[in-house]
Enzyme design. Structure first.
Site, PDB file in Angstrom:
ATOM      1  N   HIS A  72       0.863  -1.194   0.000  1.00  0.00           N
ATOM      2  CA  HIS A  72       0.000   0.000   0.000  1.00  0.00           C
ATOM      3  C   HIS A  72       0.896   1.239   0.000  1.00  0.00           C
ATOM      4  CE1 HIS A  72      -3.762   2.224   1.607  1.00  0.00           C
ATOM      5  NE2 HIS A  72      -2.856   3.138   1.289  1.00  0.00           N
ATOM      6  N   HIS A  98     -10.448   1.522   2.345  1.00  0.00           N
ATOM      7  CA  HIS A  98     -10.152   2.497   3.397  1.00  0.00           C
ATOM      8  C   HIS A  98     -11.286   2.315   4.404  1.00  0.00           C
ATOM      9  CE1 HIS A  98      -8.447   6.335   4.987  1.00  0.00           C
ATOM     10  NE2 HIS A  98      -9.580   6.210   5.671  1.00  0.00           N
ATOM     11  N   ALA A 103      -3.720  15.054   5.308  1.00  0.00           N
ATOM     12  CA  ALA A 103      -3.419  13.804   6.019  1.00  0.00           C
ATOM     13  C   ALA A 103      -2.378  13.020   5.229  1.00  0.00           C
ATOM     14  CB  ALA A 103      -4.684  12.978   6.140  1.00  0.00           C
ATOM     15  N   ASN A 129      -5.376   7.297  -5.997  1.00  0.00           N
ATOM     16  CA  ASN A 129      -6.068   8.563  -5.675  1.00  0.00           C
ATOM     17  C   ASN A 129      -5.312   9.792  -6.194  1.00  0.00           C
ATOM     18  OD1 ASN A 129      -4.058   8.140  -3.685  1.00  0.00           O
ATOM     19  ND2 ASN A 129      -5.203   9.271  -2.129  1.00  0.00           N
ATOM     20  N   HIS A 136      -4.385  -0.373   6.136  1.00  0.00           N
ATOM     21  CA  HIS A 136      -3.844   0.394   7.273  1.00  0.00           C
ATOM     22  C   HIS A 136      -4.730   0.311   8.524  1.00  0.00           C
ATOM     23  CE1 HIS A 136      -6.626   3.169   5.397  1.00  0.00           C
ATOM     24  NE2 HIS A 136      -5.772   3.532   4.466  1.00  0.00           N
ATOM     25  N   LEU A 173      -4.525   9.478   8.046  1.00  0.00           N
ATOM     26  CA  LEU A 173      -5.835   8.830   8.200  1.00  0.00           C
ATOM     27  C   LEU A 173      -5.726   7.371   7.797  1.00  0.00           C
ATOM     28  CD1 LEU A 173      -8.127  11.654   6.848  1.00  0.00           C
ATOM     29  CD2 LEU A 173      -7.952  10.869   9.219  1.00  0.00           C
ATOM     30  N   ASP A 212       1.542   2.819   3.476  1.00  0.00           N
ATOM     31  CA  ASP A 212       0.702   4.010   3.296  1.00  0.00           C
ATOM     32  C   ASP A 212       1.559   5.279   3.273  1.00  0.00           C
ATOM     33  OD1 ASP A 212      -1.673   5.302   2.750  1.00  0.00           O
ATOM     34  OD2 ASP A 212      -2.253   5.512   4.845  1.00  0.00           O
ATOM     35  N   HIS A 226       1.458   5.442  -1.760  1.00  0.00           N
ATOM     36  CA  HIS A 226       1.082   6.566  -2.620  1.00  0.00           C
ATOM     37  C   HIS A 226       2.353   7.097  -3.259  1.00  0.00           C
ATOM     38  CE1 HIS A 226      -2.998   6.799  -0.890  1.00  0.00           C
ATOM     39  NE2 HIS A 226      -2.387   6.304   0.177  1.00  0.00           N
ATOM     40  N   LEU A 227       2.402   7.016  -4.595  1.00  0.00           N
ATOM     41  CA  LEU A 227       3.608   7.480  -5.302  1.00  0.00           C
ATOM     42  C   LEU A 227       3.413   8.856  -5.916  1.00  0.00           C
ATOM     43  CD1 LEU A 227       4.726   4.206  -7.140  1.00  0.00           C
ATOM     44  CD2 LEU A 227       5.644   5.164  -5.018  1.00  0.00           C
TER      45      LEU A 227
HETATM   46  O1  DOR Z   1      -3.102   9.771   5.640  1.00  0.00           O
HETATM   47  C1  DOR Z   1      -3.498   9.416   4.531  1.00  0.00           C
HETATM   48  N1  DOR Z   1      -3.018   9.959   3.398  1.00  0.00           N
HETATM   49  N2  DOR Z   1      -4.439   8.470   4.475  1.00  0.00           N
HETATM   50  C2  DOR Z   1      -5.004   8.132   3.319  1.00  0.00           C
HETATM   51  O2  DOR Z   1      -5.862   7.299   3.338  1.00  0.00           O
HETATM   52  C3  DOR Z   1      -4.647   8.821   2.056  1.00  0.00           C
HETATM   53  C4  DOR Z   1      -3.315   9.387   2.128  1.00  0.00           C
HETATM   54  C5  DOR Z   1      -3.005  10.352   1.012  1.00  0.00           C
HETATM   55  O3  DOR Z   1      -3.291  10.060  -0.139  1.00  0.00           O
HETATM   56  O4  DOR Z   1      -2.415  11.412   1.299  1.00  0.00           O
HETATM   57 ZN    ZN Z   2      -3.305   5.138   1.594  1.00  0.00          ZN
END
Ligand code: DOR
Ligand code: ZN
Length: 350
Positions: free
Chosen positions: A18, A141, A268, A46, A179, A224, A252, A20-21
């Site tokens: 998991h 999520h 977040a 996302n 997460h 989050l 995450d 985020h790039l």
């Molecule tokens: O803290 C977070 N940041 N939780 C998420 O579910 C998304 C992520 C983000 O894309 O920044």
């Molecule tokens: Zn995430």
């Protein structure tokens, strides 16, 4: 400095289930950190706009591959963003591309770029059935977003209201509660059938909510689902280090520009990719369970997804190293890593 046997740890190369790039300059800034540690990663969809079709995922995958530094190998495992316009045909087409590996459900409003998400997946049962048929897991999520539910209770209420039903209604659909942050989630996943797994981040293993709020408000610890009480951190440590194959590594890691975190309404997300596996080693070491790190980081994830385990290795040395205050993204933009200005107890051997 000589290395004692206990100060050197060689693992099958881990994967991140998991992450985020992002895209553009941020993608280029984070890719060296990720590819130096992980062979593969499940890449969250996302973006703005989100990755909703196989064609979007294909284009994003190519941008990621271009950002992998020379000399490193990295395989992005792509995901689609579940929206109210997702159809069974979109799922089947994505599944035919061997590198789309899952579909992510963000309840609308739950987190960063979740506006395209759906509040409820039940109206999408034909889509879930197509996922079940084609073997694409549903990544969740797992938080409700109702204003009347306290932010610290959102995960537990999601389990009671939504997840327990989903698990009953779709026994053949692989699902991952992403997460997890609470004792209740760890227990629910442990007791659920084998088609439900969970990722655990390293920040939720190392920190409770005091890190974010005691003695000052620290926005880089705001993520989050939000950090919880110590009792939950202890339960997560037990789950991660307990050897149960339902729990696996998912950082995450969620980079945001420093200015977007340190603002009147900060985003977040915590950036941990700069030291991810080293921080997991700290967490496992804190309970004397370094021997269980390899299974959590390198075996349970591929086994759940039905993918081969990696065959090469990664070596960690117990040797403190400083974390920079800031990482440069592009002119005028920085990223603040978790532990900025402090130290991490391990480093990756070159
Ligand atoms: O803290 C977070 N940041 N939780 C998420 O579910 C998304 C992520 C983000 O894309 O920044
Ligand atoms: Zn995430």
């Amino acid at each position: 400095m000589p290395t004692l046997p206990g100060d050197r740890l060689t693992l099958t190369r881990p994967d991140d289930w998991h992450i985020h790039l992002r895209d553009g300059a941020m993608l280029r800034a984070v890719m060296p950190d990720v590819a130096a540690r992980f062979a593969r990663a499940i890449v969250m969809p996302n973006l703005k706009p989100p990755v909703v079709t196989a064609a979007d995922a294909r284009a994003y995958r190519e941008r990621i591959l271009v950002a992998v530094p020379e000399g490193l190998r990295f395989e992005p495992l792509m995901t689609l963003y579940l929206t109210r316009d997702t159809t069974p045909e979109i799922i089947r087409e994505a599944a035919r591309e061997g590198w789309v590996k899952a579909v992510k459900w963000y309840p609308t409003g739950a987190t960063t770029n979740s506006d395209f998400g759906v509040a409820d997946v039940r109206p999408l049962s034909a889509v879930l059935e197509a996922m079940q048929e084609t073997g694409l897991p549903l990544l969740m999520h797992g938080e409700v977003v109702d204003a009347e539910v306290d932010i610290f209770d959102r995960e537990k209420v999601f389990i009671d209201r939504t997840l327990s039903r989903l698990v009953e209604d779709f026994p053949g659909l692989r699902m991952v509660m992403e997460h997890i942050t609470t004792r209740e989630a760890a227990q629910f996943v442990r007791e659920a059938p084998a088609n439900l797994g969970a990722t655990i981040t390293v920040h939720h293993l190392l920190y409770n909510r005091n890190a974010m709020l005691a003695g000052g408000i620290r926005p880089h610890y705001y993520c989050l689902p939000i950090l919880k009480r110590e009792v939950h951190r202890q339960a997560l440590l037990e789950a991660a280090t307990g050897g149960n194959p339902k729990f696996f590594l998912g950082t995450d890691s969620a980079p945001h520009p420093t200015d977007a975190k340190q603002s009147d309404c900060g985003c977040a997300g915590s950036y941990t990719a700069h030291a991810a596996i080293e921080l997991y080693a700290e967490a496992f070491d804190s309970v004397g369970r370094l021997d269980r790190l390899e299974a959590f980081a390198s075996f349970h994830g591929p086994d759940f997804y039905g993918l081969p385990r990696n065959t090469d290795t990664l070596t960690l040395m117990r040797e403190p190293r400083p974390v920079p205050e800031r990482i440069e993204v592009e002119a005028g933009v920085t990223l603040t890593p978790l532990r900025a200005g402090e130290r991490v107890s391990w480093r990756v051997a070159s």
